[in-house]
Design a protein around this motif. Sequence first.
Motif, short mmCIF file in Angstrom:
data_model
loop_
_atom_site.label_atom_id
_atom_site.label_comp_id
_atom_site.label_asym_id
_atom_site.label_seq_id
_atom_site.Cartn_x
_atom_site.Cartn_y
_atom_site.Cartn_z
N ARG A 151 0.83 -1.21 0.00
CA ARG A 151 0.00 0.00 0.00
C ARG A 151 0.86 1.26 0.00
NH1 ARG A 151 -3.04 -3.24 3.63
NH2 ARG A 151 -1.98 -2.28 5.41
N SER A 152 1.96 1.22 0.75
CA SER A 152 2.83 2.39 0.81
C SER A 152 3.43 2.69 -0.56
CB SER A 152 3.95 2.17 1.84
OG SER A 152 4.83 3.26 1.87
N ARG A 153 3.85 1.66 -1.28
CA ARG A 153 4.43 1.87 -2.60
C ARG A 153 3.37 2.32 -3.61
NH1 ARG A 153 9.43 0.36 -3.92
NH2 ARG A 153 10.68 -0.82 -2.43
N ALA A 154 2.18 1.75 -3.52
CA ALA A 154 1.15 2.07 -4.50
C ALA A 154 0.61 3.48 -4.32
CB ALA A 154 0.01 1.05 -4.42
N HIS A 155 0.47 3.92 -3.07
CA HIS A 155 -0.13 5.22 -2.81
C HIS A 155 0.91 6.31 -2.61
CE1 HIS A 155 -3.90 3.20 -2.67
NE2 HIS A 155 -3.67 2.57 -1.52
N GLY A 156 2.18 5.94 -2.69
CA GLY A 156 3.23 6.93 -2.51
C GLY A 156 3.43 7.76 -3.76
N ALA A 157 4.35 8.70 -3.66
CA ALA A 157 4.63 9.59 -4.78
C ALA A 157 5.27 8.82 -5.93
CB ALA A 157 5.55 10.73 -4.33
N GLN A 158 4.81 9.07 -7.14
CA GLN A 158 5.36 8.41 -8.31
C GLN A 158 6.57 9.16 -8.87
OE1 GLN A 158 4.22 5.41 -9.25
NE2 GLN A 158 2.82 5.57 -7.51
N GLY A 159 6.68 10.44 -8.58
CA GLY A 159 7.81 11.23 -9.04
C GLY A 159 8.96 11.16 -8.05
N PRO A 160 9.89 12.09 -8.17
CA PRO A 160 11.00 12.11 -7.21
C PRO A 160 10.50 12.37 -5.80
CG PRO A 160 11.44 13.50 -9.13
CD PRO A 160 10.01 13.10 -9.22
N HIS A 161 11.17 11.75 -4.84
CA HIS A 161 10.81 11.97 -3.45
C HIS A 161 11.16 13.41 -3.07
CE1 HIS A 161 10.81 7.45 -2.17
NE2 HIS A 161 10.08 7.70 -3.24
N GLY A 162 10.15 14.18 -2.73
CA GLY A 162 10.40 15.57 -2.38
C GLY A 162 11.14 15.70 -1.06
N GLU A 163 11.83 16.80 -0.90
CA GLU A 163 12.58 17.05 0.31
C GLU A 163 12.64 18.55 0.55
OE1 GLU A 163 16.84 15.83 2.37
OE2 GLU A 163 16.37 15.27 0.31
N LEU A 164 12.21 18.96 1.73
CA LEU A 164 12.23 20.37 2.05
C LEU A 164 13.67 20.85 2.20
CD1 LEU A 164 9.37 20.62 4.69
CD2 LEU A 164 9.33 21.48 2.36
N PRO A 165 14.00 22.00 1.64
CA PRO A 165 15.36 22.53 1.85
C PRO A 165 15.56 22.93 3.30
CG PRO A 165 13.99 24.13 0.72
CD PRO A 165 13.18 22.87 0.80
N VAL A 166 16.61 22.44 3.91
CA VAL A 166 16.88 22.69 5.32
C VAL A 166 18.26 23.31 5.42
CG1 VAL A 166 17.08 21.69 7.61
CG2 VAL A 166 15.45 20.74 5.98
N PHE A 167 18.34 24.48 6.05
CA PHE A 167 19.60 25.20 6.15
C PHE A 167 20.06 25.38 7.59
CE2 PHE A 167 17.36 26.67 2.39
CZ PHE A 167 18.31 26.46 1.40
N ALA A 168 19.20 25.17 8.55
CA ALA A 168 19.55 25.47 9.93
C ALA A 168 18.86 24.48 10.86
CB ALA A 168 19.14 26.90 10.29
N PRO A 169 19.43 24.25 12.05
CA PRO A 169 18.77 23.37 13.02
C PRO A 169 17.40 23.92 13.40
CG PRO A 169 21.05 23.78 13.65
CD PRO A 169 20.74 24.70 12.52
N GLY A 170 16.42 23.05 13.48
CA GLY A 170 15.07 23.43 13.86
C GLY A 170 14.20 23.90 12.72
N GLU A 171 14.77 24.10 11.55
CA GLU A 171 13.96 24.60 10.44
C GLU A 171 12.86 23.61 10.08
OE1 GLU A 171 14.61 26.59 6.02
OE2 GLU A 171 16.30 25.84 7.18
N VAL A 172 13.19 22.32 10.07
CA VAL A 172 12.20 21.26 9.86
C VAL A 172 12.51 20.14 10.83
CG1 VAL A 172 11.23 19.57 8.27
CG2 VAL A 172 11.91 21.82 7.42
N MET A 173 11.52 19.77 11.63
CA MET A 173 11.66 18.65 12.56
C MET A 173 10.50 17.70 12.34
SD MET A 173 13.03 20.63 15.98
CE MET A 173 13.73 19.15 16.68
N GLN A 174 10.71 16.45 12.70
CA GLN A 174 9.69 15.42 12.49
C GLN A 174 9.44 14.69 13.80
OE1 GLN A 174 11.12 12.92 9.31
NE2 GLN A 174 10.95 14.54 7.76
N ILE A 175 8.18 14.32 14.02
CA ILE A 175 7.77 13.65 15.24
C ILE A 175 6.91 12.44 14.89
CG2 ILE A 175 5.73 15.11 15.52
CD1 ILE A 175 6.10 14.93 18.52
N ASP A 176 7.08 11.37 15.67
CA ASP A 176 6.29 10.16 15.43
C ASP A 176 6.43 9.27 16.65
OD1 ASP A 176 4.59 8.48 14.17
OD2 ASP A 176 6.02 7.68 12.73
N SER A 177 5.60 8.23 16.71
CA SER A 177 5.64 7.26 17.80
C SER A 177 5.50 5.87 17.24
CB SER A 177 4.53 7.55 18.83
OG SER A 177 3.26 7.42 18.22
N THR A 178 6.02 4.89 17.98
CA THR A 178 5.94 3.49 17.57
C THR A 178 6.11 2.62 18.80
OG1 THR A 178 6.86 1.84 16.05
CG2 THR A 178 8.42 3.27 17.16
#
Length: 685
Positions: free
Chosen positions: A243-270
């Motif tokens: 499901r992840s492959r089928a519903h994922g992006a078909q083009g290049p995997h996008g990536e936010l430009p990050v220049f400094a600490p804290g500009e983009v952070m990610q949170i998750d649980s498992t």
Amino acid sequence: MSGLKRPARVTVGDRVRFDGQLRGVLAVSALAVTLSDGERPYRVVPLLELFEAEDFEVVDTPMRMPLPPASLLETFPEAVVEKALWWEGHVLEVLHGLLPGAEPGTAPRPGYGLDRSLTARQRAKAAELSAAGHRVSASTVAHRRRRYQEHGVIGLADHRPVRKRPQFGEVDDAVVTAMRQAIDEAVDASTRTGTFLLWRTGEILKASPEGQQVKLPSQRTLYRLLAKPTAGTHATGSATTRRSRAHGAQGPHGELPVFAPGEVMQIDSTPLDVLVRLDNGVAGKVELTAMVDVATRTVTAAVLRPTTKSVDASVLLARTVTPELMRPGWVDALKMSRSVLPHRRLLALDERLEQAAARPVIVPEMIVCDHGKAFISRNFRSACRFLEIELQPTHKGSPFEKGHIEKMLGSVATLFAQFLPGYTGRNNDHRGRHLEGERLWSPLELQDLLDEWIVAHWQNRPHDGLRDPAHPGRLFTPNEKYAALVEACGYVPVALSGDDYLELLPAEWRVVNDYGIRIKNRTYDSPELGRMRRQDSGIQAKRGLWEVHRDPYDVSRIWVRDHRRDNTWVQASWKFLNRVPVPFGDLAWDHVSHQLPRATEAEIADAVAALLTRAHAGPQSDTGPRSNKRDRRVAARTKAAGPITPASTSSGTSCEDTSEESEETLAEVIPLGLFDPLEDPWKRP
């Protein structure tokens, strides 16, 4: 002279109209032009006479052909390559009058002088080869010459040994279309075998009048065909990955430009793959909720809770923006003052860092999360709004949009959790036996171990995603990258283009993956690579790999030859190109390598080794030998129920006396004859 119709240029190979005829230009000198003539082998015409002629004009000037794909010769057998190179030498002598490698000033051999027409030189070459036993006609030489002028040396090779095989063989297109439909239908369904997919393919064909006319190939051929469209889709494998492959992006995997600490952070649980001793005395699992900084890969905070709630996410956010203080028992090497972090500079701005551990304090600007209830709750949103943090949820069913935290959570199981008692593995197939009987950590104790491990190991471990863009062989640790960003600078490479130049670049053969093409630890991608991802190039000699040309002195982009579409070029850019990569170069490395005083690698390694040894041993017990699991469970439940009050309390016995008596004697517990799911099934009665 004013009436001269002088063209931009006249070169060998041009066709001109002169003296009522179309003539080819055979040679050009400073004063005259040699033209072909129907009555004579050639005709030498002075330039002034040519330009003053009333009917003179350059009929057409064929564009110079692009450089031929000579690197494709690697796909041919050695004997075919030798034959093509042999023909190339003879064709060059026909075209230029000299063999390749002739010394300057060498005169053409008899019959190959440029004063003779091209047809005459071709006849001479045919006679020469026939005399040598090759039985070649003048028309064959002319055909080879034209092939060489159009395709280069690759046109002289025998293409039969390397003919491109059809992607799906001789199978009818309707069968392939029906099979793709069956595979698409199975994306969100439960996983089934290839037998079901083939059966469903037949049913789809029967449902249409056109499909009823198609004859299905043999079962063995269908299974071979099924392997091609299902490659990389997990059609008969993991449903989650499918499901992840089928519903994922078909083009290049996008990536936010990050220049400094804290500009983009990610949170998750498992769920953490470790059993812990919960407050009720029963073994159970806890969830790990963590936050990672994309720019530095720093784990700014990680908390363990039985179930992640919105308040836990808010606590995690608070821990991110506050220093991690040194705790009793932590070795001196874990202090921020002994790390590569710019402690003195930061201490002047924040006095809280005086006794801080070597973990950066990073204030988020944007937090990327999924649609978990804890992260989209009003509580967490309010906390982000108060701290002026932008909250960016990902698209549903798109875990790759926060791949950094997903990878980090998986790394914790590999690098930390497996050393703990009660480690369960990632699924039931990897789970051991009698885990509940091991000496398990409590959630609070395990939280303290995890905090120490992050400071001691994770922050000082070289990370593959923190490579120096100028020197990809060098890896930063999260602490080094954070320190280097203070001194960082960047650059924009100059783009290179031109088909002729591409053919001169060195060639490599690579696989086109979902994320693009990886060369020397750099990843390149482009939307035009979509039709090549996980596909076979058709070049059997290179095992279906794709031909990639790159400039060794410019890492900004590469070029991929599309073997399926007339060998056109597809340009793929380095994924870091639009990010203005920082930091890079020796300046950044020197900056993070000369911070004094700093802990040595041996000190940090010893701290990590001691931590893992202590974690693996489990908590120490002060009550003597370990009791069995039933005794521990009964004791825990008895303690949770409170002191037992005997019947004599009704006759005036004080509560204090009752408490003392209950601590000395416990009531006998007689277990009922019920099924115990925790009982050892292999134990003999």
